[in-house]
Motif scaffolding. Structure first.
Motif, PDB file in Angstrom:
ATOM      1  N   GLU A 328       0.815  -1.221   0.000  1.00  0.00           N
ATOM      2  CA  GLU A 328       0.000   0.000   0.000  1.00  0.00           C
ATOM      3  C   GLU A 328       0.847   1.270   0.000  1.00  0.00           C
ATOM      4  O   GLU A 328       0.427   2.299  -0.501  1.00  0.00           O
ATOM      5  CB  GLU A 328      -0.882   0.045   1.244  1.00  0.00           C
ATOM      6  N   ASP A 329       2.036   1.197   0.587  1.00  0.00           N
ATOM      7  CA  ASP A 329       2.841   2.411   0.681  1.00  0.00           C
ATOM      8  C   ASP A 329       3.742   2.614  -0.538  1.00  0.00           C
ATOM      9  O   ASP A 329       4.369   3.644  -0.679  1.00  0.00           O
ATOM     10  CB  ASP A 329       3.673   2.405   1.971  1.00  0.00           C
ATOM     11  N   ASN A 330       3.768   1.637  -1.432  1.00  0.00           N
ATOM     12  CA  ASN A 330       4.577   1.741  -2.648  1.00  0.00           C
ATOM     13  C   ASN A 330       3.977   2.820  -3.557  1.00  0.00           C
ATOM     14  O   ASN A 330       2.781   2.821  -3.837  1.00  0.00           O
ATOM     15  CB  ASN A 330       4.577   0.366  -3.335  1.00  0.00           C
ATOM     16  N   VAL A 331       4.810   3.722  -4.009  1.00  0.00           N
ATOM     17  CA  VAL A 331       4.275   4.883  -4.720  1.00  0.00           C
ATOM     18  C   VAL A 331       3.643   4.506  -6.068  1.00  0.00           C
ATOM     19  O   VAL A 331       2.619   5.067  -6.460  1.00  0.00           O
ATOM     20  CB  VAL A 331       5.348   5.989  -4.875  1.00  0.00           C
ATOM     21  N   TYR A 332       4.215   3.533  -6.759  1.00  0.00           N
ATOM     22  CA  TYR A 332       3.617   3.098  -8.030  1.00  0.00           C
ATOM     23  C   TYR A 332       2.263   2.438  -7.792  1.00  0.00           C
ATOM     24  O   TYR A 332       1.256   2.787  -8.395  1.00  0.00           O
ATOM     25  CB  TYR A 332       4.520   2.074  -8.724  1.00  0.00           C
ATOM     26  N   ILE A 357       0.162   6.135   0.917  1.00  0.00           N
ATOM     27  CA  ILE A 357       1.389   6.165   0.116  1.00  0.00           C
ATOM     28  C   ILE A 357       2.485   6.879   0.908  1.00  0.00           C
ATOM     29  O   ILE A 357       2.283   7.988   1.386  1.00  0.00           O
ATOM     30  CB  ILE A 357       1.163   6.890  -1.226  1.00  0.00           C
ATOM     31  N   LYS A 358       3.616   6.221   1.039  1.00  0.00           N
ATOM     32  CA  LYS A 358       4.649   6.763   1.915  1.00  0.00           C
ATOM     33  C   LYS A 358       5.333   7.980   1.289  1.00  0.00           C
ATOM     34  O   LYS A 358       5.333   9.045   1.858  1.00  0.00           O
ATOM     35  CB  LYS A 358       5.685   5.678   2.229  1.00  0.00           C
ATOM     36  N   GLU A 359       5.909   7.814   0.116  1.00  0.00           N
ATOM     37  CA  GLU A 359       6.593   8.951  -0.497  1.00  0.00           C
ATOM     38  C   GLU A 359       5.864   9.381  -1.754  1.00  0.00           C
ATOM     39  O   GLU A 359       6.221   9.021  -2.867  1.00  0.00           O
ATOM     40  CB  GLU A 359       8.056   8.597  -0.785  1.00  0.00           C
ATOM     41  N   LYS A 360       4.831  10.188  -1.538  1.00  0.00           N
ATOM     42  CA  LYS A 360       3.988  10.617  -2.651  1.00  0.00           C
ATOM     43  C   LYS A 360       4.805  11.474  -3.606  1.00  0.00           C
ATOM     44  O   LYS A 360       5.498  12.399  -3.188  1.00  0.00           O
ATOM     45  CB  LYS A 360       2.820  11.439  -2.117  1.00  0.00           C
ATOM     46  N   ASN A 361       4.703  11.169  -4.880  1.00  0.00           N
ATOM     47  CA  ASN A 361       5.386  12.013  -5.856  1.00  0.00           C
ATOM     48  C   ASN A 361       4.355  12.835  -6.629  1.00  0.00           C
ATOM     49  O   ASN A 361       3.156  12.797  -6.330  1.00  0.00           O
ATOM     50  CB  ASN A 361       6.271  11.166  -6.779  1.00  0.00           C
TER      51      ASN A 361
END
Length: 668
Positions: A328-332, A357-361
């Motif tokens: 779930e935290d994977n940005v893709y 999402i952990k590191e939202k881009n």
DNA sequence: GTGAATAGCT
């Protein structure tokens, strides 16, 4: 990533832990790294034997691969101070660090160092790393200049050069380099890596036959059994000249397959809108894939297929799988989940997934903004946009399309104007055809038709069909025949075969009582041989998609559906529903048929869904065209009569019908 | 030196 200066080395702070500016704001990833730094620091101290140059270079390389190029550059600087002999082995990883940090300044200093020490151009490792650095710093011409100074580049260097060209979108030069490798006739020059680079270049050019040519060559030198090469070939066939998905599938069926092969083929189907094929191949992968397991890439691709096909039930199943696999935290994956829920009508689920999402881009944020936008939640979209800016991310071209589209779907005229100006003046992004299209739509529907027309006339980009189409739609709402004719004339020039514009103009004439012109349009459509794509609606039931066309009799339940619909229409009439004749001309070419056959597909779909779905569940309908006024009113009344909630995704947005109201507030 | 994945106007 900050530019790192490596010369002269700072004698007091040679080690990674102190290499960063302590006053710089820390990003999430930065903080995460900081938490692991003490151990990394001690590990580094233990691992490095200062007297052994190779020990330094290993340390530099380790820091690059652990994702801390700034520390790697600091370690390189420290190495040089302690033992100048470390230069030769440590320069290539240091160049990779400069590349990873995209620090041209550091890279140039290293280039200078390489020249002074004579490592360039004689040392092949330094040479390929130098080319790599310039390409990763987006300096392909500097790379080219360096490349030309290498007297006899070996195949690794040549391949590195070609690979960098592809990276910087110099695709034809990359292919030329590959051809020269083939022509140079030195056996073995074309190996796996070279073939992969050539194929990834071929995937990006429209020229037909290139992939086939490389395929033949690869077969000749016995690389066709290489799974990696074959996987890249799938992509090249499907994305390069000819866009031959069939050729890709043919190869896929023949070749030895690993997880990347499955992922590639599924993604190709999903990206081309072939949701059923993508999902079918996914279940085939799980059932008969010979033990291959799905991974994050698989799930991202499958989620895209669900999003495109509006497969909410399948999408939820995949989401469960994502949770089970801890992705779930994977940005893709997370961004694909957000997109899937948005496009399947569950924007609140999209929001929940977004927060995980952990590191939202920028793509994650833009997906969320677009998600709220397509549901008509303009304020929410703007709030997410503001949060994004506060997080330090810069909006890009696509972000602004999403923001302006959100304003247009919600009728936020002032906000739209504000951000349109701001994107130019504050963010330095020149509005493209899409942004102007949104503004024409927004202004037009708000009734500022002249301003919308003025914008088209004065803007820097060439107006496209979408833009004139938006103006034509606005002319219908605001009953402006004169401007409608201007727009339609442009549209017929741009896209004379699109029936939608003829029907729209015809409807505008009809609503103005200009029957002669209606007749003229009817003849024009006939003589030009314009064919209207059939309108259809789909409903997903127990994971199965049911399709309904206008006047469709192919569904096994069609008699029952029709009987149910008749009764429903009776109840609707009692509740005050009057069929709206202004939409009748949508079916211009259906005129001769029985009136019953002219019932729009969404009415069949809703009847079918009411008959077969669980009482109280939300009904999802997907329509390929725009929902018409009559069906829109019908949906509202149906929610009052049945107490059910209905979500309709039409060509351009969502409508949530509940208790006699629609989320679009009748603005669409 | 090398393969697969996420966002957008009608």
């Amino acid at each position: 990533m900050a530019a790192a200066s490596i010369m002269p080395p700072n004698a007091r702070q040679p080690l990674p832990a102190t290499a960063r500016n302590p006053n710089a704001p820390a990003s999430d990833s930065q903080r995460q790294r900081d938490a692991t730094l003490p151990s990394l620091h001690s590990l580094f101290l233990r691992a490095v034997n200062p007297s052994r140059p190779s020990s330094w270079s290993a340390a530099v390389a380790d820091l690059v691969s652990s994702g801390d190029p700034v520390a790697a550059l600091a370690a390189f600087a420290a190495a040089l101070r302690v033992n100048p002999a470390a230069l030769r082995p440590a320069l290539p990883p240091a160049l990779r660090a400069a590349a990873a940090a995209a620090s041209l300044a550091a890279g140039r200093q290293l280039h200078l160092l390489a020249l002074r020490s004579g490592l360039f151009p004689s040392d092949a490792y330094s040479a390929s790393a130098l080319l790599h650095m310039y390409h990763h710093c987006s300096r392909p011409l500097d790379a080219r200049r360096a490349f030309d100074e290498i007297p006899a580049p070996n195949p690794v260097i040549v391949t590195a050069m070609a690979s960098g060209c592809v990276r910087n979108n110099f695709v034809y030069p990359a292919l030329a380099i590959f051809r020269s490798m083939v022509a140079s006739d030195c056996a073995g020059a074309v190996d796996e890596a070279a073939a992969l680079v050539a194929l990834s270049a071929s995937a990006r050019v429209p020229d037909r036959g290139i992939t086939g040519g490389i395929h033949a060559l690869v077969t000749k030198i016995g690389l066709d059994g290489n799974v990696g090469v074959a996987n890249t070939m799938l992509d090249a066939y499907a994305k390069g000249g000819g866009s031959d998905l069939g050729a890709a599938r043919k190869l896929f069926d023949m070749m030895e397959r690993n997880v990347v092969s499955w992922n590639t083929m599924i993604a190709l189907y999903a990206q081309n809108g072939l949701s059923a094929e993508a999902l079918g191949l996914y279940s085939e992968m799980l059932n008969v894939g010979g033990g291959v397991r799905c991974n994050a890439v698989t799930l991202s691709a499958v989620l895209l297929a669900c999003a495109h096909g509006g497969k909410i039930q399948t999408g939820k199943r995949i989401h469960n799988q994502v949770v089970r696999m801890g992705l779930e935290d994977n940005v893709y994956v997370g961004t694909a989940v957000v997109d899937m829920y948005s496009k399947c009508g569950k924007v609140e689920m999209a929001w929940k997934a977004f927060q995980k999402i952990k590191e939202k881009n920028i793509l994650s944020w833009t997906a969320m903004i677009a998600g709220y936008g397509m549901h008509g939640y303009g304020q929410e979209a703007l709030e997410v946009f503001s949060e994004m800016r506060m997080s330090g991310l810069k909006p890009n071209y696509i972000t602004f399309i999403s923001v302006l589209a959100a304003c247009s779907h919600a009728g936020l005229l002032n906000e739209g104007r504000y951000w349109y100006d701001s994107m130019k003046n504050e963010f330095g992004i020149e509005p493209g055809v899409e942004h102007n299209g949104c503004m024409v739509d927004l202004l037009g529907r708000a009734g500022c038709l002249d301003e919308a027309y003025g914008l088209i006339k004065e803007m820097k980009v060439k107006p496209d069909a979408a833009m004139w189409g938006a103006l034509l739609s606005a002319c219908r709402i605001h009953k402006n025949v004169e401007l409608a004719e201007i727009s339609a004339k442009r549209l017929f020039e741009l896209d004379a075969t699109n029936s939608g514009y003829y029907v729209l103009l015809s409807n505008i004439y009809a609503e103005a009582g200009m029957w002669k012109d209606v007749e003229r349009m009817r003849v024009l459509i006939k003589t030009r041989g314009i064919e209207k794509p059939p309108g259809y609606s789909s409903v997903e039931l127990k994971g199965q998609t049911h399709l309904f066309y206008v006047g469709d009799k192919s569904h096994p339940q069609h008699k029952e559906i029709y009987a149910y619909l008749e009764k429903l229409l009776d109840r609707m009439r009692e509740a005050g529903y009057v069929p709206n004749t202004s939409s009748v001309l949508h079916d211009l070419d259906e005129e001769e048929k029985e009136s019953i056959l002219r019932i729009h597909s969404e009415k069949f779909a809703i009847a079918f869904a009411l008959m077969n779905s669980v009482e109280g569940s939300v009904i999802h309908i997907i329509k390929n065209l725009r929902i018409c006024t009559d069906c829109h009113r019908a949906m509202k009344i149906i929610t009052t009569l049945t107490g059910r909630e209905i979500i309709v995704r039409d060509m351009q947005r969502f409508h949530h019908f509940k208790a006699g109201l629609c989320s679009c507030r009748d603005y669409w």
